[in-house]
Enzyme design. Structure first.
Site, PDB file in Angstrom:
ATOM      1  N   GLU A 122      -9.896   1.883   4.132  1.00 43.03           N
ATOM      2  CA  GLU A 122      -9.629   3.054   3.273  1.00 43.03           C
ATOM      3  C   GLU A 122     -10.948   3.588   2.696  1.00 43.03           C
ATOM      4  OE1 GLU A 122      -6.410   2.442   0.301  1.00 43.03           O
ATOM      5  OE2 GLU A 122      -7.899   2.925  -1.231  1.00 43.03           O
ATOM      6  N   LYS A 171      -4.418  -6.865   3.388  1.00 37.93           N
ATOM      7  CA  LYS A 171      -4.408  -5.706   2.473  1.00 37.93           C
ATOM      8  C   LYS A 171      -5.828  -5.379   2.019  1.00 37.93           C
ATOM      9  CE  LYS A 171      -2.888  -2.482  -0.363  1.00 37.93           C
ATOM     10  NZ  LYS A 171      -3.880  -2.143  -1.334  1.00 37.93           N
ATOM     11  N   SER A 193       0.821  -1.209   0.000  1.00 35.59           N
ATOM     12  CA  SER A 193       0.000   0.000   0.000  1.00 35.59           C
ATOM     13  C   SER A 193       0.852   1.254   0.000  1.00 35.59           C
ATOM     14  CB  SER A 193      -0.917   0.027   1.227  1.00 35.59           C
ATOM     15  OG  SER A 193      -1.642   1.247   1.228  1.00 35.59           O
ATOM     16  N   HIS A 247      -7.440  -3.577   4.777  1.00 41.96           N
ATOM     17  CA  HIS A 247      -6.867  -2.220   4.741  1.00 41.96           C
ATOM     18  C   HIS A 247      -7.639  -1.367   3.740  1.00 41.96           C
ATOM     19  CE1 HIS A 247      -4.414   0.708   2.533  1.00 41.96           C
ATOM     20  NE2 HIS A 247      -3.752   0.930   3.650  1.00 41.96           N
ATOM     21  N   ASN A 248      -7.859  -1.918   2.563  1.00 45.68           N
ATOM     22  CA  ASN A 248      -8.564  -1.143   1.542  1.00 45.68           C
ATOM     23  C   ASN A 248     -10.015  -0.890   1.936  1.00 45.68           C
ATOM     24  OD1 ASN A 248      -6.165  -1.434   0.134  1.00 45.68           O
ATOM     25  ND2 ASN A 248      -7.188  -1.634  -1.831  1.00 45.68           N
TER      26      ASN A 248
HETATM   27  C1  6PG Z   1      -3.210   1.428  -1.632  1.00 50.01           C
HETATM   28  C2  6PG Z   1      -4.481   1.601  -2.414  1.00 50.01           C
HETATM   29  C3  6PG Z   1      -4.352   0.980  -3.761  1.00 50.01           C
HETATM   30  C4  6PG Z   1      -5.407   1.384  -4.764  1.00 50.01           C
HETATM   31  C5  6PG Z   1      -6.805   1.076  -4.339  1.00 50.01           C
HETATM   32  C6  6PG Z   1      -7.822   1.893  -5.079  1.00 50.01           C
HETATM   33  O1  6PG Z   1      -3.307   0.853  -0.558  1.00 50.01           O
HETATM   34  O2  6PG Z   1      -2.176   1.866  -2.100  1.00 50.01           O
HETATM   35  O3  6PG Z   1      -5.524   1.002  -1.715  1.00 50.01           O
HETATM   36  O4  6PG Z   1      -4.244  -0.398  -3.594  1.00 50.01           O
HETATM   37  O5  6PG Z   1      -5.287   2.738  -5.028  1.00 50.01           O
HETATM   38  O6  6PG Z   1      -7.016  -0.270  -4.579  1.00 50.01           O
HETATM   39  O7  6PG Z   1      -9.004   1.242  -4.969  1.00 50.01           O
HETATM   40  P1  6PG Z   1     -10.301   1.609  -5.744  1.00 50.01           P
HETATM   41  O8  6PG Z   1      -9.950   1.814  -7.187  1.00 50.01           O
HETATM   42  O9  6PG Z   1     -11.162   0.418  -5.533  1.00 50.01           O
HETATM   43  O10 6PG Z   1     -10.807   2.850  -5.110  1.00 50.01           O
END
Ligand code: 6PG
Length: 475
Positions: free
Chosen positions: A189, A182, A128, A185-186
């Protein structure tokens, strides 16, 4: 062979992480389906370190010291399988293949099992931090066999972000554990971004602030408890002025949020695990709602039924929103950590949730001052049942609770959607409730399907003869 690591897939993330390895003194073998990308990287950044240019997979594999370590940075899904197959055919027992993409953890479990049979190590590593993180220090979540971490760990740790002298990289657990973590984590996010979005919406529509004013508030917040990467970039995005129109850029961007899938996966997995990740789910659905163009078009102009007036004390309401954001954020993380624990049990991974709090403090998209608090909470009590009962967070929510309720009430009265604020508050109220209506649900289930219920006063399973004399029998 002289390269310590190979990177295949040289789009932005792959190129940046390859450069990061090279900048840390590692010799990096480069491979890409079309050699033009490899050449471009070497032409532009070849002076940053020691790169080995290769054209074919055989040449690439031959360039690597043993055990060979190859990081795959290609699109998740079929592309990853194709690259793994090509590499595996050219590699030898003991070599390590690392998938640094956003793979679905069940794919990682499958791939790890099949490569293990061939004597190869497969490490699904969540990475990430976006493009910038890949170059300057991401947060890395490697899964796979523990023994491969012995040879791989120091290499990964050398390029990861560092907080208080601790690298944001640690072995997460077997097979799909790294990608699972991960994924969560997302999901967090998504929830964090949705909460920030709801705060922005309230400033815009309840207080009538323009983008620059809202940017200033987020800038200010970034000096306090909410300090985080996402709050910081929010201020930046809101300050951006569009060169074409002279308007704030945010006002000319189409309000339909897209997604590549990791948030959705988090919710699907949570449904299977039976973990209520309401904040993450609301965030995924809010994106879907924003993209439901036909429905939104059809619903335009429907009655608002607005009750009450806009807040008159802007300073107080701003503080209320800040508190609501903080409390809801605690809920989102509490739910995400619950899911990590449930995943660990389901897949027998023996995960240490405190590790996630540690390695998410830097490098990743959800990095935040607040993660230090979560780390401390797990340091104090590794078996923590829920973050919301840990003293620091319990106090923070108690401080926030009045504000949190005011924000949800005001938003509701004004007709401003706050799905994540409201569902997080309901989650909190649900957890702390003495008696939930689930007792009635159980009664209904027993009524129509003889599904039985438990009693508060004695053990066992019971059924009422609803269509008979309504006496109770032990099931
Ligand atoms: C990270 C981000 C990366 C990516 C996302 C975007 O941790 O660096 O999460 O993995 O930018 O997957 O996700 P979406 O396109 O689903 O918003």
């Amino acid at each position: 062979a002289r390269a310590q690591i190979g990177v295949t897939g040289l789009a932005v993330m792959g190129s940046n992480i390859a450069r990061n390895f090279a900048r840390h003194g590692h010799t990096v073998a480069l491979h890409n389906r079309s050699v033009a990308k490899t050449d471009a990287l070497i032409a532009e950044h070849g002076d940053e370190g020691d790169f080995v240019r290769t054209e074919s997979v055989d040449e690439f594999v031959a360039a690597l010291q043993r055990p060979r370590r190859v990081l795959i940075m290609v699109k998740a899904g079929d592309a990853t399988d194709a690259v793994i197959e090509e590499l595996a055919a050219a590699m030898e027992p003991g070599d390590i293949i690392i998938d640094g993409g956003n793979a679905l953890y069940t794919d990682t479990i499958r791939r790890e099992a099949s490569l293990r049979e061939r004597g190869l190590h497969f490490v699904g590593a969540g990475i990430s931090g976006g493009e910038e993180g890949a170059l300057n220090g991401p947060s890395i979540m490697p899964g796979g066999p523990k023994e491969s971490y012995e040879s791989l760990g120091p290499l990964l740790e050398s390029v990861a972000a560092v907080v208080d002298g601790v690298p944001c990289c640690t072995h997460i657990g077997p097979d799909g554990a790294g990608h699972f973590v991960k994924m969560v984590h997302n999901g967090i996010e998504y929830a964090d971004m949705q909460l920030i979005g709801e705060a922005y919406h309230l400033f815009r529509d309840a207080l009538g602030y323009d983008a620059a004013q809202i940017a200033a508030v987020f800038g200010e917040w970034n000096t306090g408890d909410l300090e985080s990467y996402l709050i910081e970039i929010t201020a930046e995005v809101l300050s951006q002025v569009d060169a074409n129109t002279g308007q704030p850029l945010v006002d000319v961007i189409v309000d339909a949020a897209e997604q590549k899938g990791t948030g959705r996966w988090t919710v699907k997995s949570a449904l299977d695990l039976g973990v209520p990740v309401t904040g993450i789910a609301e965030a995924v659905f809010a994106r879907a709602l924003s993209g439901s163009r036909a429905q939104r078009q059809a619903a335009k102009g429907l009655a608002s039924g607005v009750l009450g007036d806009k807040p008159t004390d802007a300073a107080q309401f701003t503080e209320d929103i800040r508190q609501a954001l903080y409390a809801s954020k605690i809920v989102a993380y509490a739910q995400g950590f619950d899911q990590i624990r449930a995943g660990s049990v389901e897949y027998d991974w023996d995960l240490t949730p405190g590790d996630m709090a540690t390695i998410w403090r830097g490098g990743c998209i959800i990095r935040a001052r607040f993660l230090n608090r979560i780390k401390e909470a797990y340091d104090n009590n590794p078996e923590l049942t829920s973050l919301i009962v840990e003293p620091y967070f319990k106090d923070a929510i108690e401080t926030a609770i009045d504000s949190w309720r005011r924000v949800v009430v005001t938003a509701t009265q004004l007709g401003i959607p706050v799905p994540a604020f409201a569902s997080s508050l309901s989650y909190y109220d649900g957890l702390r409730a003495e008696r939930l209506p689930a007792a009635l649900t159980q009664g209904q289930r027993d009524f129509f399907g003889a599904h039985t219920y438990e009693r508060t006063d004695r053990p066992g399973k019971f059924h009422t003869l609803w269509s008979g004399d309504r006496s109770e029998v032990e099931a």
